[in-house]
Design a protein around this motif. Structure first.
Motif, PDB file in Angstrom:
ATOM      1  N   ALA A   1       0.830  -1.206   0.000  1.00  0.00           N
ATOM      2  CA  ALA A   1       0.000   0.000   0.000  1.00  0.00           C
ATOM      3  C   ALA A   1       0.863   1.254   0.000  1.00  0.00           C
ATOM      4  O   ALA A   1       0.545   2.244  -0.669  1.00  0.00           O
TER       5      ALA A   1
ATOM      6  N   GLU B   1      -5.486 -11.131   0.888  1.00  0.00           N
ATOM      7  CA  GLU B   1      -4.493 -10.056   0.871  1.00  0.00           C
ATOM      8  C   GLU B   1      -4.926  -8.909  -0.030  1.00  0.00           C
ATOM      9  O   GLU B   1      -4.613  -7.746   0.249  1.00  0.00           O
TER      10      GLU B   1
ATOM     11  N   GLU C   1      -8.053  -8.000  -0.376  1.00  0.00           N
ATOM     12  CA  GLU C   1      -9.035  -7.294   0.458  1.00  0.00           C
ATOM     13  C   GLU C   1      -8.322  -6.409   1.475  1.00  0.00           C
ATOM     14  O   GLU C   1      -8.723  -5.253   1.702  1.00  0.00           O
ATOM     15  N   GLU C   2      -7.265  -6.924   2.085  1.00  0.00           N
ATOM     16  CA  GLU C   2      -6.506  -6.142   3.063  1.00  0.00           C
ATOM     17  C   GLU C   2      -5.850  -4.930   2.403  1.00  0.00           C
ATOM     18  O   GLU C   2      -5.825  -3.834   2.974  1.00  0.00           O
TER      19      GLU C   2
ATOM     20  N   VAL D   1      -6.867  -3.258  -0.274  1.00  0.00           N
ATOM     21  CA  VAL D   1      -7.883  -2.242  -0.573  1.00  0.00           C
ATOM     22  C   VAL D   1      -8.269  -1.494   0.697  1.00  0.00           C
ATOM     23  O   VAL D   1      -8.420  -0.254   0.687  1.00  0.00           O
ATOM     24  N   ARG D   2      -8.429  -2.204   1.817  1.00  0.00           N
ATOM     25  CA  ARG D   2      -8.744  -1.532   3.079  1.00  0.00           C
ATOM     26  C   ARG D   2      -7.632  -0.577   3.481  1.00  0.00           C
ATOM     27  O   ARG D   2      -7.889   0.545   3.931  1.00  0.00           O
ATOM     28  N   GLU D   3      -6.398  -1.026   3.333  1.00  0.00           N
ATOM     29  CA  GLU D   3      -5.254  -0.188   3.696  1.00  0.00           C
ATOM     30  C   GLU D   3      -5.226   1.092   2.855  1.00  0.00           C
ATOM     31  O   GLU D   3      -5.006   2.187   3.377  1.00  0.00           O
TER      32      GLU D   3
ATOM     33  N   GLU E   1      -7.766   2.514   1.379  1.00  0.00           N
ATOM     34  CA  GLU E   1      -8.932   3.349   1.671  1.00  0.00           C
ATOM     35  C   GLU E   1      -8.816   3.997   3.044  1.00  0.00           C
ATOM     36  O   GLU E   1      -8.914   5.221   3.192  1.00  0.00           O
ATOM     37  N   ASP E   2      -8.594   3.188   4.073  1.00  0.00           N
ATOM     38  CA  ASP E   2      -8.634   3.702   5.437  1.00  0.00           C
ATOM     39  C   ASP E   2      -7.370   4.469   5.815  1.00  0.00           C
ATOM     40  O   ASP E   2      -7.420   5.403   6.617  1.00  0.00           O
TER      41      ASP E   2
ATOM     42  N   ALA F   1      -8.171   4.447  -2.463  1.00  0.00           N
ATOM     43  CA  ALA F   1      -8.734   3.238  -3.077  1.00  0.00           C
ATOM     44  C   ALA F   1      -9.485   3.542  -4.361  1.00  0.00           C
ATOM     45  O   ALA F   1      -9.612   2.678  -5.234  1.00  0.00           O
ATOM     46  N   ARG F   2      -9.976   4.777  -4.515  1.00  0.00           N
ATOM     47  CA  ARG F   2     -10.732   5.123  -5.731  1.00  0.00           C
ATOM     48  C   ARG F   2      -9.862   5.088  -6.982  1.00  0.00           C
ATOM     49  O   ARG F   2     -10.387   5.071  -8.103  1.00  0.00           O
TER      50      ARG F   2
END
Length: 325
Positions: free
Chosen positions: A38, A142, A144-145, A147-149, A151-152, A157-158
């Motif tokens: 990320a 991984e 999914e993780e 994308v969360r990283e 975004e948050d 993420a966009r």
């Protein structure tokens, strides 16, 4: 660490694929998993935004998913690298090419049809075959993780699109791979790419160390910026091209150039020994504003011949006035 430097590849030159080109990249060594990936992706996305590129998406995948699907297809392990290189040509050559090139490697043609349909989809939004091994489930987790990283943690993420067709053409990638693409698509290719290569350092004689990195293709990026109209217009011709008419006046020409450089001017000295007409043509192609011609009369009188390459006018200017001394 980061680098900005020329690199080379053995390839037939074509649009967006030069034999010598510039790359700007970063490598993050020692950080495993989504946190490291990320961070590097954020550097890539923010770099593209900073230079003014607006229409792009970073297409992200995990090669372990595609390798698991190739195993599900029945592709022999020895042919998996070749199959990945075929899939890497999907955008440039199309689905029919990929299907026909994979067909000799695949015993079950009905599964091949299904595989071609899956390519290009978001692996988190489709139903993957139940028979896939545990490594495929790890890859999905991984992604999914990651994308969360993004975004948050980064709010980026966009700018990312998960895309099962991205595999990259280099064999050393071990999991995550990605390419930054613009609306020019296959016409230009990706403007950047990267991924995780956890085994590469060991393969070249070092320890087993996790690593991830990315590189931006500078010439491709410039072309994408130009297509968007995001490049600032050139400010016109600038600088001087100093031409000694024969080699005996080269040192004098260099002294003139050094005095102009001391004023902060951009100066090129003709060192190739070209005749005056060829040297002026070179100066014109470089976008120089003025050509300073140095010959016997100029050296003896201290009055230089200065040609305006934009207006194509010539005048005589004393050296002390030209260099401001």
């Amino acid at each position: 660490f980061y680098y900005i430097q020329p690199v080379w590849r053995y390839e037939e030159p074509q649009r967006g694929r030069l034999r010598e080109f510039w790359q700007a990249g970063v490598e993050l060594i020692g950080v495993p998993g989504a946190p490291g990936d990320a961070e590097v992706l954020a550097v890539l996305i923010n770099s593209l935004r900073k230079v003014g590129l607006s229409s792009f998406k970073v297409h992200v995948n995990d090669r372990r998913l595609v390798e698991a699907l190739l195993h599900w297809l029945g592709v022999p392990p020895a042919l998996v690298p070749s199959a990945l290189r075929v899939i890497d040509k999907l955008e440039r050559r199309g689905a029919e090419y990929v299907e026909s090139a994979l067909a000799p490697m695949v015993p079950d043609k009905s599964r091949l049809k299904k595989f071609i349909e899956l390519l290009g989809n978001d692996p988190l939004q489709i139903r993957l075959p139940d028979e896939l091994p545990a490594t495929a489930k790890e890859a999905v987790g991984e992604l999914e993780e990651l994308v969360r990283e993004l975004e948050d943690g980064y709010g980026l993420a966009r700018f990312v699109r998960l895309d099962l067709s991205v595999v990259r053409g280099l064999d050393y990638y071990t999991s995550l791979v990605y390419e930054a693409k613009t609306p020019l698509g296959g016409e230009l290719g990706s403007v950047a790419g990267g991924g995780r290569y956890d085994d590469l350092i060991r393969l070249v004689g070092g320890p087993q160390v996790p690593a991830t990195g990315m590189a931006i293709g500078v010439e491709r990026l410039i072309e994408a910026l130009r297509a968007e109209g995001a490049l600032a217009p050139r400010s016109g011709r600038t600088g001087y091209y100093v031409v000694p008419v024969t080699p005996q006046f080269r040192l004098y020409a260099i002294r003139v150039a050094e005095k102009l450089r001391a004023k902060g001017e951009k100066v090129v000295v003709e060192l190739m020994g070209r005749k005056l007409a060829s040297a002026l043509e070179a100066a014109d192609k470089l976008g120089c504003k003025y050509a300073v011609i140095v010959g016997q009369r100029e050296v003896e009188s201290g009055i230089l011949t200065v040609r305006d390459l934009e207006a194509w006018k010539e005048e005589k200017i004393p050296l002390n006035l030209l260099v401001g001394s």
